[in-house]
Scaffold this motif. Structure first.
Motif, short mmCIF file in Angstrom:
data_model
loop_
_atom_site.label_atom_id
_atom_site.label_comp_id
_atom_site.label_asym_id
_atom_site.label_seq_id
_atom_site.Cartn_x
_atom_site.Cartn_y
_atom_site.Cartn_z
N THR A 1 8.57 -2.80 -11.13
CA THR A 1 8.93 -4.17 -11.49
C THR A 1 9.36 -4.97 -10.26
O THR A 1 8.97 -6.13 -10.08
CB THR A 1 10.05 -4.15 -12.53
N PHE A 2 10.17 -4.34 -9.42
CA PHE A 2 10.65 -5.00 -8.21
C PHE A 2 9.48 -5.39 -7.30
O PHE A 2 9.44 -6.50 -6.76
CB PHE A 2 11.62 -4.09 -7.46
N TRP A 3 8.51 -4.48 -7.15
CA TRP A 3 7.38 -4.78 -6.26
C TRP A 3 6.50 -5.87 -6.84
O TRP A 3 5.94 -6.68 -6.10
CB TRP A 3 6.58 -3.51 -5.97
N LEU A 4 6.37 -5.91 -8.16
CA LEU A 4 5.57 -6.97 -8.78
C LEU A 4 6.22 -8.32 -8.55
O LEU A 4 5.58 -9.26 -8.07
CB LEU A 4 5.41 -6.70 -10.28
N VAL A 5 7.51 -8.44 -8.88
CA VAL A 5 8.20 -9.72 -8.71
C VAL A 5 8.25 -10.12 -7.24
O VAL A 5 8.02 -11.28 -6.88
CB VAL A 5 9.62 -9.63 -9.30
N TRP B 1 -3.24 -6.03 -7.13
CA TRP B 1 -2.72 -4.69 -6.81
C TRP B 1 -1.31 -4.50 -7.33
O TRP B 1 -0.96 -3.41 -7.80
CB TRP B 1 -2.78 -4.49 -5.30
N ALA B 2 -0.47 -5.52 -7.22
CA ALA B 2 0.91 -5.40 -7.70
C ALA B 2 0.94 -5.23 -9.22
O ALA B 2 1.76 -4.47 -9.75
CB ALA B 2 1.72 -6.63 -7.29
N VAL B 3 0.08 -5.93 -9.94
CA VAL B 3 -0.01 -5.76 -11.39
C VAL B 3 -0.45 -4.34 -11.73
O VAL B 3 0.10 -3.70 -12.64
CB VAL B 3 -0.99 -6.80 -11.99
N THR B 4 -1.43 -3.83 -11.01
CA THR B 4 -1.89 -2.45 -11.25
C THR B 4 -0.79 -1.45 -10.95
O THR B 4 -0.59 -0.48 -11.70
CB THR B 4 -3.12 -2.17 -10.37
N LEU B 5 -0.06 -1.66 -9.86
CA LEU B 5 1.07 -0.79 -9.54
C LEU B 5 2.11 -0.82 -10.66
O LEU B 5 2.65 0.22 -11.07
CB LEU B 5 1.70 -1.24 -8.22
N PRO C 1 0.82 -1.23 0.00
CA PRO C 1 0.00 0.00 0.00
C PRO C 1 0.85 1.27 0.00
O PRO C 1 0.47 2.26 -0.64
CB PRO C 1 -0.81 -0.13 1.30
N LEU C 2 1.99 1.26 0.70
CA LEU C 2 2.85 2.44 0.70
C LEU C 2 3.41 2.70 -0.70
O LEU C 2 3.43 3.84 -1.17
CB LEU C 2 3.98 2.26 1.70
N ALA C 3 3.86 1.64 -1.36
CA ALA C 3 4.39 1.80 -2.72
C ALA C 3 3.30 2.33 -3.66
O ALA C 3 3.56 3.21 -4.50
CB ALA C 3 4.92 0.46 -3.23
N ALA C 4 2.08 1.83 -3.51
CA ALA C 4 0.99 2.31 -4.35
C ALA C 4 0.67 3.77 -4.05
O ALA C 4 0.37 4.56 -4.96
CB ALA C 4 -0.25 1.44 -4.12
N ALA C 5 0.73 4.16 -2.78
CA ALA C 5 0.46 5.55 -2.42
C ALA C 5 1.49 6.48 -3.05
O ALA C 5 1.14 7.57 -3.52
CB ALA C 5 0.45 5.70 -0.91
N LEU C 6 2.75 6.05 -3.09
CA LEU C 6 3.79 6.89 -3.69
C LEU C 6 3.55 7.07 -5.19
O LEU C 6 3.68 8.18 -5.73
CB LEU C 6 5.16 6.27 -3.44
N VAL C 7 3.18 5.98 -5.88
CA VAL C 7 2.89 6.09 -7.30
C VAL C 7 1.65 6.95 -7.53
O VAL C 7 1.60 7.80 -8.43
CB VAL C 7 2.71 4.70 -7.92
N GLY C 8 0.63 6.76 -6.69
CA GLY C 8 -0.57 7.57 -6.81
C GLY C 8 -0.30 9.04 -6.59
O GLY C 8 -0.81 9.91 -7.31
N LEU C 9 0.51 9.37 -5.59
CA LEU C 9 0.86 10.76 -5.34
C LEU C 9 1.65 11.35 -6.50
O LEU C 9 1.49 12.53 -6.84
CB LEU C 9 1.66 10.88 -4.04
N TYR C 10 2.50 10.54 -7.12
CA TYR C 10 3.24 11.01 -8.29
C TYR C 10 2.28 11.36 -9.42
O TYR C 10 2.43 12.38 -10.10
CB TYR C 10 4.23 9.94 -8.73
N VAL D 1 -4.16 -11.82 -11.95
CA VAL D 1 -3.68 -11.05 -13.10
C VAL D 1 -4.83 -10.70 -14.03
O VAL D 1 -4.99 -9.54 -14.44
CB VAL D 1 -2.60 -11.85 -13.86
N VAL D 2 -5.65 -11.68 -14.37
CA VAL D 2 -6.79 -11.42 -15.25
C VAL D 2 -7.78 -10.46 -14.60
O VAL D 2 -8.32 -9.55 -15.25
CB VAL D 2 -7.48 -12.76 -15.61
#
Length: 458
Positions: free
Chosen positions: A307-311, A287-291, A191-200, A332-333
């Motif tokens: 990529t790192f967070w997805l893997v 969520w990781a795919v969306t990120l 969730p923190l990683a997603a929040a950073l991308v969302g804020l960007y 994924v689907v």
């Protein structure tokens, strides 16, 4: 405005219905849980400050500093009172107070577009918290209403994929504690990683005074809203619970990750009323795919981080025994279907978008049906069903990439010029000191052909 009002009413009605259902099972729902955090110790302080960060995208830098100062001051005051009363200690009340204060400011001191912008910011921040509370309530409901789980079916179907949870689980056991320490951080801080991308993605809102048509937070919230509903249809607890030590007396045997479960005629497994049935589909995978998708239009560092967070997330979900490989393919689907629907709802539905959503829904339904009704056949013929599962999932991925790329190219195409719509720029020598100078372009209202539209993030 009508659409936002309708969405707000629908969301409120859903939360009220969930609250009623939760109270029927003897525990409080999302409205009660969020309301109590105005005064009592919050469950998650970082989550509330994440909601505040999303709300502050509509504020100027000066207003953000003031908002953070007020939030910190309120939290300090609550800390001192709780310390004096020897009450439960946590932080985050100040963040919630400021988010609600922005809504009050918008309703009482702003009008028109500025009021709507502040209310959108407040709604975004509150939805982040409410989405988390809603998910918790959903999980409690799954554990209370689904007395049996379908892990035996998914475990049998997973033989067609070479039992990836068992393989990755053994790998993590062999490389612990380094691998497990890193992956626990990756899994827990998604969730923190997603929040950073969302804020960007939302970084220009305060300047442009509008939200982008589509961004990461929208898809994240919708995944969290609809995912638990699938849990009710296909309840699964995961290999570490159904076949491992975490399941306690309810586990069929202590097999994970050292011994593969035998392929027999699968039957529903009775399970406790506490463990959430939160495996099918894997929402962490979704969520990781969306990120990953939304990080593609960021900087190089953001793309690498996505990529790192997805893997890392895929490895953690399997290696910790939280999911089967079949869950990940369904996730994924699920993610690509919802992402396409959300993008089309923002930019307009076209034929390619409709086809992709229909394809995603069909493949997702076929995955669930095959896991439920063909698990023994899949285990008996892994050379056929394993590649077939990967093929249909890859088909959805390929269709999404093509559709998203075509949509991005259309958004980058220059708008066709209409004769007489854009005035010719005046010569610099004539423009200086003349009363009939052409508009400079700094005032959009003077240039009806100008546009500040930017390619939306897919």
């Amino acid at each position: 405005m009508v659409l936002w009002t309708a969405a707000g009413v629908a969301t409120l009605g859903f939360l009220v219905a969930l609250e009623i259902v939760a109270r029927g099972y003897g525990f409080s729902g999302p409205i009660t849980e969020q309301s109590r955090e105005v005064v009592f110790a919050p469950e998650s302080g970082p989550l509330l400050y994440g909601g505040l960060a999303l709300t502050m995208v509509v504020l100027t830098w000066r207003q953000r500093l003031i908002a953070l100062g007020i939030a910190a001051g309120v939290d300090v005051a609550f800390f001192l009172v709780r310390w004096a009363l020897d009450a439960d200690m946590n932080f985050g009340n100040g963040a919630l107070w400021v988010v609600l204060g922005v809504a009050v400011l918008g309703l009482t001191r702003r009008t028109g577009q500025e009021r709507l912008l502040l209310l959108k910011g407040t709604g975004l921040g509150l939805l982040l918290v409410a989405g988390h509370k809603t998910g918790d309530t959903w999980l409690l409901i799954t554990s209370k209403t689904r007395a049996t789980v379908l892990d035996a079916y998914v475990a049998a179907a997973d033989h067609a994929l070479a039992d990836p949870s068992w393989l990755v689980g053994r790998f993590l056991n062999a490389t612990a504690p380094v691998s497990t320490g890193i992956l626990h951080v990756v899994y827990g801080q998604l969730p923190l990683a997603a929040a950073l991308v969302g804020l960007y993605q939302l970084r220009r809102v305060a300047v442009e005074r509008r939200f982008p048509a589509h961004h990461l937070v929208r898809t994240f919230l919708v995944i969290g809203l609809f995912g638990p509903a699938i849990y009710m249809i296909f309840p699964v607890v995961g290999p570490v619970f159904a076949y491992g030590t975490d399941g306690g007396a309810w586990a069929t045997a202590n097999l994970w990750p050292d011994v593969l479960p035998p392929v027999t005629d699968p039957q529903p497994i009775p399970f406790d009323g506490i463990t959430p049935r939160n495996c099918m589909p894997s929402l962490h995978t979704a969520w990781a795919v969306t990120l990953f998708i939304h990080s593609r239009d960021g900087s190089r560092a953001m793309r690498w981080a996505g990529t790192f967070w997805l893997v890392g997330t895929l490895t953690a979900t399997l290696g910790f025994g939280y999911h089967y490989g079949a869950d990940l393919l369904a996730g994924v689907v699920f993610a690509l279907t919802i992402e396409t629907a959300m993008r089309c709802s923002a930019h307009g539905w076209d034929r390619a978008g409709v086809r992709l959503v229909a394809l995603g829904l069909t493949v997702f339904a076929a995955q669930l049906a095959s896991y439920r009704w063909l698990p023994t056949e899949m285990a008996a013929r892994p050379w056929l069903y394993g590649p077939l599962l990967l093929l249909v999932t890859g088909t959805v991925i390929h269709a999404y990439v093509r559709t998203a790329r075509a949509a991005r190219e259309r958004e980058r195409e220059p708008m066709p010029e209409v004769a007489g719509q854009r005035p010719e720029p005046a010569e610099p020598a004539k423009a200086v000191g003349t009363t009939g100078a052409a508009p400079t372009g700094t005032d959009d209202s003077q240039d009806p052909g100008a546009t500040d539209a930017k390619p939306e993030l897919v």
